[in-house]
Design a protein around this motif. Sequence first.
Motif, PDB file in Angstrom:
ATOM      1  N   PHE A 197       6.408 -40.430   8.407  1.00 32.89           N
ATOM      2  CA  PHE A 197       6.654 -41.540   9.340  1.00 32.89           C
ATOM      3  C   PHE A 197       5.313 -42.214   9.651  1.00 32.89           C
ATOM      4  CE2 PHE A 197       7.881 -42.618  14.008  1.00 32.89           C
ATOM      5  CZ  PHE A 197       8.079 -43.945  13.658  1.00 32.89           C
ATOM      6  N   SER A 198       5.230 -43.507   9.361  1.00 32.97           N
ATOM      7  CA  SER A 198       4.011 -44.261   9.670  1.00 32.97           C
ATOM      8  C   SER A 198       4.068 -44.622  11.155  1.00 32.97           C
ATOM      9  CB  SER A 198       3.961 -45.519   8.802  1.00 32.97           C
ATOM     10  OG  SER A 198       2.781 -46.222   9.067  1.00 32.97           O
ATOM     11  N   VAL A 199       3.383 -43.834  11.954  1.00 32.39           N
ATOM     12  CA  VAL A 199       3.667 -43.849  13.392  1.00 32.39           C
ATOM     13  C   VAL A 199       3.122 -45.066  14.124  1.00 32.39           C
ATOM     14  CG1 VAL A 199       3.742 -41.340  13.376  1.00 32.39           C
ATOM     15  CG2 VAL A 199       1.669 -42.490  14.172  1.00 32.39           C
ATOM     16  N   LYS A 200       2.363 -45.908  13.437  1.00 34.27           N
ATOM     17  CA  LYS A 200       1.951 -47.131  14.123  1.00 34.27           C
ATOM     18  C   LYS A 200       3.157 -47.981  14.506  1.00 34.27           C
ATOM     19  CE  LYS A 200       0.880 -50.422  10.366  1.00 34.27           C
ATOM     20  NZ  LYS A 200       1.137 -49.836   9.033  1.00 34.27           N
ATOM     21  N   ALA A 201       4.289 -47.781  13.806  1.00 32.38           N
ATOM     22  CA  ALA A 201       5.502 -48.537  14.143  1.00 32.38           C
ATOM     23  C   ALA A 201       6.045 -48.160  15.519  1.00 32.38           C
ATOM     24  CB  ALA A 201       6.575 -48.307  13.082  1.00 32.38           C
ATOM     25  N   ASN A 202       5.891 -46.902  15.890  1.00 33.53           N
ATOM     26  CA  ASN A 202       6.357 -46.461  17.214  1.00 33.53           C
ATOM     27  C   ASN A 202       5.758 -45.088  17.531  1.00 33.53           C
ATOM     28  OD1 ASN A 202       7.884 -45.400  19.457  1.00 33.53           O
ATOM     29  ND2 ASN A 202       9.350 -47.042  19.060  1.00 33.53           N
ATOM     30  N   THR A 203       4.967 -45.026  18.572  1.00 34.65           N
ATOM     31  CA  THR A 203       4.263 -43.770  18.859  1.00 34.65           C
ATOM     32  C   THR A 203       4.832 -43.032  20.067  1.00 34.65           C
ATOM     33  OG1 THR A 203       2.668 -45.001  20.157  1.00 34.65           O
ATOM     34  CG2 THR A 203       2.044 -44.495  17.896  1.00 34.65           C
ATOM     35  N   ASN A 204       6.047 -43.360  20.462  1.00 35.08           N
ATOM     36  CA  ASN A 204       6.583 -42.614  21.605  1.00 35.08           C
ATOM     37  C   ASN A 204       6.820 -41.149  21.206  1.00 35.08           C
ATOM     38  OD1 ASN A 204       8.644 -41.412  23.439  1.00 35.08           O
ATOM     39  ND2 ASN A 204       8.269 -43.360  24.466  1.00 35.08           N
ATOM     40  N   PRO A 205       6.237 -40.190  21.953  1.00 26.57           N
ATOM     41  CA  PRO A 205       6.355 -38.776  21.583  1.00 26.57           C
ATOM     42  C   PRO A 205       7.796 -38.285  21.424  1.00 26.57           C
ATOM     43  CG  PRO A 205       4.643 -39.055  23.227  1.00 26.57           C
ATOM     44  CD  PRO A 205       5.324 -40.389  23.090  1.00 26.57           C
ATOM     45  N   SER A 206       8.746 -38.830  22.179  1.00 25.93           N
ATOM     46  CA  SER A 206      10.148 -38.401  22.026  1.00 25.93           C
ATOM     47  C   SER A 206      10.681 -38.797  20.652  1.00 25.93           C
ATOM     48  CB  SER A 206      11.035 -39.046  23.091  1.00 25.93           C
ATOM     49  OG  SER A 206      10.659 -38.599  24.352  1.00 25.93           O
ATOM     50  N   ILE A 207      10.246 -39.960  20.182  1.00 26.09           N
ATOM     51  CA  ILE A 207      10.692 -40.418  18.861  1.00 26.09           C
ATOM     52  C   ILE A 207       9.958 -39.627  17.775  1.00 26.09           C
ATOM     53  CG2 ILE A 207      10.663 -42.428  17.307  1.00 26.09           C
ATOM     54  CD1 ILE A 207      11.285 -44.125  19.857  1.00 26.09           C
ATOM     55  N   LEU A 208       8.693 -39.330  18.008  1.00 31.21           N
ATOM     56  CA  LEU A 208       7.931 -38.524  17.036  1.00 31.21           C
ATOM     57  C   LEU A 208       8.553 -37.132  16.890  1.00 31.21           C
ATOM     58  CD1 LEU A 208       4.249 -39.465  17.997  1.00 31.21           C
ATOM     59  CD2 LEU A 208       5.741 -40.532  16.315  1.00 31.21           C
ATOM     60  N   LYS A 209       8.950 -36.553  18.013  1.00 31.76           N
ATOM     61  CA  LYS A 209       9.589 -35.219  17.969  1.00 31.76           C
ATOM     62  C   LYS A 209      10.864 -35.260  17.136  1.00 31.76           C
ATOM     63  CE  LYS A 209       8.221 -32.896  22.189  1.00 31.76           C
ATOM     64  NZ  LYS A 209       8.035 -33.686  23.406  1.00 31.76           N
ATOM     65  N   MET A 210      11.622 -36.326  17.327  1.00 31.20           N
ATOM     66  CA  MET A 210      12.861 -36.498  16.567  1.00 31.20           C
ATOM     67  C   MET A 210      12.568 -36.560  15.075  1.00 31.20           C
ATOM     68  SD  MET A 210      15.383 -39.375  18.043  1.00 31.20           S
ATOM     69  CE  MET A 210      15.662 -38.998  19.746  1.00 31.20           C
ATOM     70  N   ALA A 211      11.522 -37.298  14.714  1.00 29.27           N
ATOM     71  CA  ALA A 211      11.150 -37.433  13.295  1.00 29.27           C
ATOM     72  C   ALA A 211      10.800 -36.058  12.722  1.00 29.27           C
ATOM     73  CB  ALA A 211       9.985 -38.406  13.143  1.00 29.27           C
ATOM     74  N   LEU A 212      10.087 -35.276  13.511  1.00 33.01           N
ATOM     75  CA  LEU A 212       9.704 -33.920  13.086  1.00 33.01           C
ATOM     76  C   LEU A 212      10.966 -33.070  12.871  1.00 33.01           C
ATOM     77  CD1 LEU A 212       7.321 -31.952  12.626  1.00 33.01           C
ATOM     78  CD2 LEU A 212       7.358 -31.457  15.085  1.00 33.01           C
ATOM     79  N   GLU A 213      11.892 -33.159  13.823  1.00 34.54           N
ATOM     80  CA  GLU A 213      13.146 -32.404  13.703  1.00 34.54           C
ATOM     81  C   GLU A 213      13.966 -32.838  12.490  1.00 34.54           C
ATOM     82  OE1 GLU A 213      13.624 -31.927  18.530  1.00 34.54           O
ATOM     83  OE2 GLU A 213      15.136 -33.064  17.430  1.00 34.54           O
ATOM     84  N   CYS A 214      13.847 -34.126  12.133  1.00 33.63           N
ATOM     85  CA  CYS A 214      14.603 -34.630  10.982  1.00 33.63           C
ATOM     86  C   CYS A 214      13.898 -34.321   9.664  1.00 33.63           C
ATOM     87  CB  CYS A 214      14.831 -36.131  11.108  1.00 33.63           C
ATOM     88  SG  CYS A 214      16.020 -36.558  12.378  1.00 33.63           S
ATOM     89  N   GLY A 215      12.784 -33.607   9.722  1.00 31.13           N
ATOM     90  CA  GLY A 215      12.122 -33.183   8.492  1.00 31.13           C
ATOM     91  C   GLY A 215      11.034 -34.106   8.003  1.00 31.13           C
ATOM     92  N   MET A 216      10.570 -35.002   8.868  1.00 26.48           N
ATOM     93  CA  MET A 216       9.513 -35.915   8.430  1.00 26.48           C
ATOM     94  C   MET A 216       8.125 -35.355   8.741  1.00 26.48           C
ATOM     95  SD  MET A 216      10.991 -39.690   9.431  1.00 26.48           S
ATOM     96  CE  MET A 216      10.172 -40.543   8.073  1.00 26.48           C
ATOM     97  N   ASN A 217       7.155 -35.723   7.912  1.00 27.33           N
ATOM     98  CA  ASN A 217       5.746 -35.580   8.249  1.00 27.33           C
ATOM     99  C   ASN A 217       5.287 -36.915   8.831  1.00 27.33           C
ATOM    100  OD1 ASN A 217       6.066 -33.110   7.089  1.00 27.33           O
ATOM    101  ND2 ASN A 217       4.459 -33.346   5.555  1.00 27.33           N
ATOM    102  N   ALA A 218       3.977 -37.108   9.011  1.00 29.06           N
ATOM    103  CA  ALA A 218       3.553 -38.359   9.646  1.00 29.06           C
ATOM    104  C   ALA A 218       2.230 -38.873   9.095  1.00 29.06           C
ATOM    105  CB  ALA A 218       3.438 -38.165  11.148  1.00 29.06           C
ATOM    106  N   ASP A 219       2.099 -40.188   9.127  1.00 23.94           N
ATOM    107  CA  ASP A 219       0.865 -40.898   8.782  1.00 23.94           C
ATOM    108  C   ASP A 219       0.200 -41.387  10.057  1.00 23.94           C
ATOM    109  OD1 ASP A 219       1.247 -40.863   6.057  1.00 23.94           O
ATOM    110  OD2 ASP A 219       1.027 -43.034   5.834  1.00 23.94           O
ATOM    111  N   ALA A 220      -1.095 -41.150  10.182  1.00 23.03           N
ATOM    112  CA  ALA A 220      -1.833 -41.680  11.330  1.00 23.03           C
ATOM    113  C   ALA A 220      -2.912 -42.633  10.844  1.00 23.03           C
ATOM    114  CB  ALA A 220      -2.454 -40.535  12.121  1.00 23.03           C
TER     115      ALA A 220
END
Length: 415
Positions: free
Chosen positions: A55-78
């Motif tokens: 997930f390219s998190v510059k699109a949305n950095t809200n921690p609740s949404i980031l947690k969801m991405a993690l739960e859905c099996g995503m890694n992240a780009d910073a």
Amino acid sequence: MESFTKSVNFFGNTNPDELLKEYGSPLYVYNESVLRDRMTKMTKVVTKYPFTANFSVKANTNPSILKMALECGMNADAMSPGEILTLEKAGFPREKIFFVPNNVSAEELQFAIDRNIITSLDSLSQLELFGKLNKGGRCAVRLNPGVGAGHHEKVVTAGKNTKFGIAEGDIDQIFEVASKYDLHIVGINQHVGSLYMTAEPFLKATKALLGFAEKFTELEFIDFGGGFGIPYHKLADEQAFDVEACREQLEAIIDEYAKGHDKTPLFKSEPGRFVCAEGGVLLGQVYSKKHNAEKAYVGTDIGMNVLVRPSMYDSWHDIEVYRNGDVVSPLTSEKETVSVTGNICESGDLICKERELPVIEEGDVICVLDAGAYGYSMCSNYNSRLRPAEVMVMADGSTKLIRRRDTYEDLLGRF
Ligand SMILES: *Cc1c(COP(=O)(O)O)cnc(C)c1O
């Protein structure tokens, strides 16, 4: 489509009026089910080979949404140390974070090196700097596949007119710098640009990238980048990006590459917009109506400080009008051509220009669709306005505050 928000029960057990009463206006509202659906789709861009979606998190950095991405099996780009810290706060382990900065300082590179976070270098000079700081280290390089794409010249990030990536002609020099500092180039990445609705430019660039990959002998991953589009004209029945059709063609291209290799590296992509745009809307209130030189204006509290995309890129966002908690049907209501504006002192402060919408009245609620990506993350305090709150409508229909509104103390506390 009469109403996107109705079709997915976006507001769960509540409605825009109640939400604005409880949390204030303007307000970003997200929907858990829509977000999870898009996140899951992105983890399946490739299924035949080992694959990870970052997930390219510059699109949305809200921690609740980031947690969801993690739960859905995503890694992240910073893109920055700040984004790395936000990801850590949301619970991302360091091995799931990929640092893809450009034009960063030695301190910023050191920040990632100290954390053992894999970093992609975007130029020969940044690769050289990385080598000096981390002799013998592991890293990736961002290549320019020579093909770009995007909805606006400002978001095309490959090809001949961009600051991004290392050009094909400079690839041999990558190995010179690498050998000078004993660096292991374990990954290559690209990002062609943002918001393509057909896979062609992405596939063309991917072919080029896989061609370049042959030159690299230590690759653990190849990252195809992001840019998958979403239908911003969904009320006019624009169709979604076809992830499955893309997968078929992409896997065929990978098949060709895999033929020449005993073992394929991990494949990755870096979606931002696709992950979160449709899962977020922006609500605001209508405070005034007027005519200037025969043009009609609707005045709202959704300023360009809250959503900058229309004034920055001339972006289109569909708009739904809500009255007394219910959507005003664009199919049966009377229509009027209006520009919907915000409360900022700029002529460019527009959400839409001369658009036919249901006749809007003072007191109505404007619901801007597809605002979940590059919405809040690009907010500012311009005109000394407060950034809005963000709330999540959970899968069970309940609502949760996930970021509080700025306060005047936030605004004044830095002086
Ligand atoms: C912004 C960005 C992305 C995400 O782009 P989207 O169009 O939101 O998918 C991916 N990779 C890099 C390097 C980026 O800068």
